[in-house]
Design an enzyme around this catalytic site. Structure first.
Site, PDB file in Angstrom:
ATOM      1  CE  LYS A  89      -4.032   1.711   2.582  1.00 23.20           C
ATOM      2  NZ  LYS A  89      -4.725   1.835   3.816  1.00 23.20           N
ATOM      3  CB  SER A 164      -8.146   3.941   3.031  1.00 25.54           C
ATOM      4  OG  SER A 164      -7.096   3.240   3.743  1.00 25.54           O
ATOM      5  CB  SER A 188      -8.259   0.688   5.757  1.00 26.62           C
ATOM      6  OG  SER A 188      -8.904   1.983   6.106  1.00 26.62           O
TER       7      SER A 188
END
Lengths: 516, 500
Positions: A89, A164, A188
């Protein structure tokens, strides 16, 4: 674990789990360079439609893969996953590789250092394919708040992949990467896992170092695995977990035996396990199809020998309110460093001849931060300001204590707590963009774990009948008892795979030929 | 910015109408090897931005970890100031924008300081005055801005600014007094004595270089005036970074006179920070500090609480040095120094050196003489700290032992110090190598005396006539001939033997 279905045989290396890839590498059936290249090819083929990646580092990944093959030739493996590629990420600092947090304000920033998680991935020999898309500074539940455009759900390209960490989940669900790292501040990792049919784990707070993880809310953030199976998560968790002196909040204790727990759980025996169903995490606001899949999973756990108990956590109803005070408060302070002075974007204001540092900062932040980020900075600044601190931030911290007590009481009655991971399946892109509160509600079931610091996992529990989209089953354990997540998760996964005749993701549509 | 004196009220008139309230905030830069929250070296100087890492640069993702040594120093300072030591305390974020502050918040302590509720007894003109300490807390220093292109080096008029983050993250302890009231005319002297004795204490603890000229120790002076007899505190001003004891005293006096002028004129004092100008002896307005300042403090979520165990605190308490004030009184008694001598010794910062020299066997007066007049002068000339000369207390004692034994006289001893500073070996080795030993051999001296008598017949005649006082001239001539290495007492005896 169930036998691999037909789609995981043959030469398509992207369809295999990380554990299978590790076995294939060990057996000499494939090299790390070959399977890294296979994933790079898959990214080239489908990421135009999915947009899971912000940066792909083909050259770097292949060099790391070659180094892994070299090690293997000399019989010196760095870890059980040496040579298996991974996606990270874009909120984790990667030396020499852009790190933007999905924000314009960090466009082009290349960190001079690696996050501890990345250090450990490199040390364990996992080639890093690239950086995955995310809501700007991890603020959002749909990955629509990325300044670089949304990620699409591989199950239905018109739908959100969760957030997210939508990029990490979509990369794994679209077979672009066998493994990914996500971060979970209020869900997330788990919520994107649920809506993409992948496994997502939020470890115990402090179980994985936060050093190098660009903070959203420091007291809530936790990095963790995003994978296609529970075993893969355990393998990855054992690599990235453990104490780090650079993070003073990191737990200074050895990790429990996670891989062993996953293998044990896969054998399917849960005799004597007490599973607590949290009354407050179900019912109103939950999609019927999601609840139906949840109930089926419970039945499977009972079949495996588990005992179901109902537990009530009355403070959970305040979790959302507390979360949306604590998070913006910490975030408003964290984001203050983006001032156009040292790195990232710098915008000179128009119509000002001799701009001051404050003028430049104002213009830069105006251009560099998106609406959701601005919204939360304002919220947080307000919640911390003198005169309001006690009424907002102080109260939220009290609620947090109550939530921890609820967990303690619940864990006296049950070994693990369960709920649907998210109240709904993936909604349509744009559907909730103008309604922040509706968007926030998607994290209803995941937030309490972050407030209390306890670990959680989301395991795919099937497709909701009304829309044919994946739903997730959340398992929560007491702090430091992460091994329970893997034991129960693997047992459920094995029972479900036996029903489905293979992994849930085998039912996902093929993406070849899809266009954005 | 011009720094001219404002209208001031005559000192006696200030005292007749107003009571001052004084508050002092002293920042002490600790001498730990590494910074407060990272492993970067915490040393003064260095090429700009060479002593930095992701943490002290505040790069995205980087995290702090507390330096245990800094916590230890903070506890020792707290204990030395008779403070309570918190059993559990936290760091907080103080949020505000400043270009040389990497994170735009300072990691500091807010409502949970490591040390609180203490005092320091200070000596003001022979009287002891108790200054109450509110708190001593830990925080990190900021970086340093350098403004380029302007005439003044200040931001106004500069073309651009550069920032050096070497100092960012160096550990600081901020020591805050409670308001000191009722000091009246003594307020300036108390302020000076407090900062001066606080520095002595810090030096005795060994936790900081405590050099005001290098900013290791920085004093902010808070001052307000209230009408005489009033209980209410007036509006205060904060004069920042006053960097000598004398300036602390002058700044307090100046602000009292300036406040009085404003108040007498019917005006009101602005709550603001002020800058002290050493050269002109005035303060000028800095930033207006309104009540609207809102630092939005909250507990630093990246750091676990600091919870020093009672065992550790007790251990540290056992390592505390003697209170400098009491110690000084004891030493003065032991050494038999006059008040003036003791004051000079304290001012020169050589108390510890003299103590060690005495311990190595020298008399207190001899130790004082060498450290103050000889080595102090040399350090001054060279513009270095006295310890940088490289002469140890043991060596000074050894030189004095040679004087006591008659091997060298004071004049030759100075040459021995030359040798010590040049690193030529032990005092004995230097005496041997440089041929500095006093000559007391009658054969060599007798020849020199004979030569002197022959060269100065008039003087010799006077002595023969009984004018013994004239012997000095002959002795001087012999000493000159022998390049100072003659035993002057023996020369005198020989002169008189030969001529009387």
């Amino acid at each position: 674990m169930s036998a691999p279905s037909s789609t995981t045989t043959g030469t398509d290396w992207t369809r295999r789990t990380a554990a299978e890839l590790a076995d294939a590498l060990a057996a000499g059936e494939v090299t790390s360079v070959e399977l890294t290249q296979a994933h790079l090819d898959r990214i080239a083929a489908v990421d135009g439609a999915v947009h899971a990646f912000l940066h792909v580092d083909a050259e770097g990944a292949l060099a790391q893969a070659a180094a892994s093959d070299e090690r293997r030739a000399h019989g010196q493996l760095a870890s059980p996953l040496d040579g298996v590629p991974i996606a990270v990420k874009d909120v984790l600092a990667t030396q020499g590789l852009p790190t933007t947090c999905g924000s314009k304000i960090l466009e082009g920033w290349v960190p001079p250092y690696d996050a501890t998680v990345v250090v450990r991935l490199r040390a364990a020999g996992l080639p890093i394919l690239g950086k995955t898309n995310m809501d700007e500074f991890a603020m959002g539940s749909s990955t629509e708040h990325s300044a670089y455009g949304p990620t699409h759900n591989p199950w239905d390209l018109d739908r959100i992949p969760g957030g997210s960490g939508g990029g990490s989940a979509a990369a794994v669900a679209a077979f672009e990467a066998p493994l990914a790292i996500g971060t979970d501040t209020g869900g997330s990792i788990r919520q994107p896992g649920a809506v993409t049919g992948t496994v997502g784990v939020k470890p115990t707070y402090g179980g994985v170092s936060r050093f190098g993880l660009v903070a959203l809310a420091n007291s809530l953030d936790q990095a963790g695995p995003v994978t296609r199976t529970v075993l893969d998560s355990a393998l990855l968790h054992e690599i990235i977990g453990g104490h780090d002196p650079l993070d003073s909040t990191s737990v200074d204790q050895p990790l429990p035996a996670l891989v062993d727990a996953a293998r044990q759980g896969a054998a399917g025996d849960l005799t004597g396990l007490r599973v607590g169903v949290v009354t407050e995490l179900g019912g109103d606001g939950y999609q019927p199809g999601v609840l139906a899949r949840f109930q089926e999973s419970l039945d499977l756990l009972v079949k495996a020998g588990a005992e179901i108990v109902e537990v009530s956590c009355p403070s959970f109803v305040h979790a959302m309110a507390a979360y949306y005070l604590i998070l913006p408060a910490e975030a408003s302070s964290n984001l203050a460093k983006f001032d156009a002075m040292r790195y990232g974007l710098r915008v000179l204001p128009e119509h000002i001849d001799n701009p001051s540092a404050e003028d430049v900062m104002r213009a830069t932040r105006d251009a560099g931060f998106g609406d959701e980020v601005k919204r939360r900075i304002i919220l947080g600044t307000y919640a911390l300001s003198s005169g309001y601190y006690d009424a907002y931030y102080g109260q939220a911290q009290k609620v947090r204590t109550l939530i921890s007590r609820d967990f303690e009481a619940a864990f006296e009655k049950a070994d693990v707590l369960v709920s649907p991971t998210a109240p709904t399946t993936a909604f349509k892109l744009g559907e909730k963009l103008d309604d922040p509160i509706a968007m926030y509600l998607n994290d209803l079931a995941t937030i309490p774990a972050n407030l209390a610091g306890v670990p959680g996992i989301s395991v795919p529990s099937g497709l909701a009948e009304e829309d044919g989209l994946p739903a997730g089953f959340q398992i929560l354990a007491p702090a430091l008892a992460d091994d329970r997540l893997y034991r129960v998760g693997a047992a459920l996964e094995a029972a479900l795979a036996a029903q489905w005749g293979g992994p849930l993701l085998d039912q996902a549509p093929a993406l070849e030929g899809a266009s954005a | 910015m011009s720094a001219t004196a404002a209208t001031l009220v005559d000192w006696d008139d200030v005292l007749a109408s107003y009571d001052p309230a004084l508050g002092l905030e002293v920042h002490v830069e600790l001498n730990t090897n590494t910074k407060m929250f990272c492993g970067c070296p915490a040393v003064f100087g260095g090429e700009p931005n060479t002593q930095t890492c992701p943490t002290c640069l505040g790069l995205p993702g980087a995290m702090p970890a507390v330096n245990r040594k800094a916590v230890e120093s903070a506890i020792r300072i707290g204990l030395a100031l008779n403070c309570e030591i918190a059993e559990w305390c936290r760091f907080a974020r103080k949020n505000y924008f400043y270009p040389d502050m990497p994170k735009n918040f300072q990691t500091s302590q807010y409502d949970e300081p490591i040390a609180f509720e203490g005092y320091l007894d200070v000596d003001v003109d022979g009287e002891t005055f108790r200054v109450e300490i509110e708190r001593a807390h830990m925080e990190e220093d900021t970086g340093k801005s350098l403004h380029v292109g302007g005439a003044t080096g200040r931001i106004h008029g500069a073309d651009y600014s550069l920032v050096d983050y070497n100092r960012a993250g160096i550990p600081l302890i901020e020591i805050v007094t409670k308001p000191i009231r009722g000091a009246g005319e003594k307020a300036p002297a108390i302020a000076r004595a407090y900062v001066s004795q606080l520095r002595d204490l810090i030096v005795a603890l060994g936790v900081s270089e405590a050099r005001m000229d290098q900013g290791n120790l920085r004093a902010d002076v808070n001052l307000s005036l209230a009408p005489k007899g009033s209980d209410v505190l007036g509006t205060r001003t904060e004069t920042k970074n006053v960097n000598s004891f004398r300036s602390v005293e002058r700044a307090v006096r100046y602000e009292m006179q300036r406040h009085a002028a404003v108040l007498d004129g019917g005006g009101s004092i602005l709550q603001e920070t002020r800058h002290w100008h050493e050269d002109t002896g005035v303060t000028t307005s800095g930033r207006e500090k309104s009540d609207a300042d809102d630092y939005r403090y909250f507990p630093e979520p990246d750091l676990v609480p600091v919870a020093p165990s009672r065992e550790w605190v007790d251990e540290l308490r056992a390592t505390l040095p003697e209170n400098p004030l009491l110690k000084r009184a004891r030493l003065q008694g032991d050494w038999g120094f006059t008040d003036l001598e003791m004051r000079d010794v304290i001012a020169s910062g050589t108390v510890g050196l003299i103590e060690e020299t005495v311990a190595a066997g020298a008399s207190p007066q001899a130790a004082r003489k060498w450290w103050l007049s000889e080595l102090g002068r040399r350090a001054n000339d060279a513009g270095v700290e006295i310890t940088a000369l490289g002469v140890s207390p043991a060596q000074v004692a050894a030189v004095q032992a040679l004087v006591d034994a008659g091997t060298v006289n004071d004049k030759l001893a100075r040459q021995v110090f030359d040798g010590l500073i040049a690193g030529e070996g032990t005092p004995e080795e230097i005496v041997a190598a440089r041929g500095l030993a006093v000559v007391s051999d009658d054969g060599a001296l007798g020849a020199a005396v004979d030569a002197a008598i022959a060269a100065n017949p008039d003087v010799a005649d006077k002595i023969r006539e009984g004018k013994v006082a004239a012997a000095g001239a002959l002795i001087g001539a012999v000493m000159k001939e022998m390049r100072g290495q003659a035993d002057a007492g023996r020369v005198r005896e020989l002169v008189l033997e030969k001529l009387t």
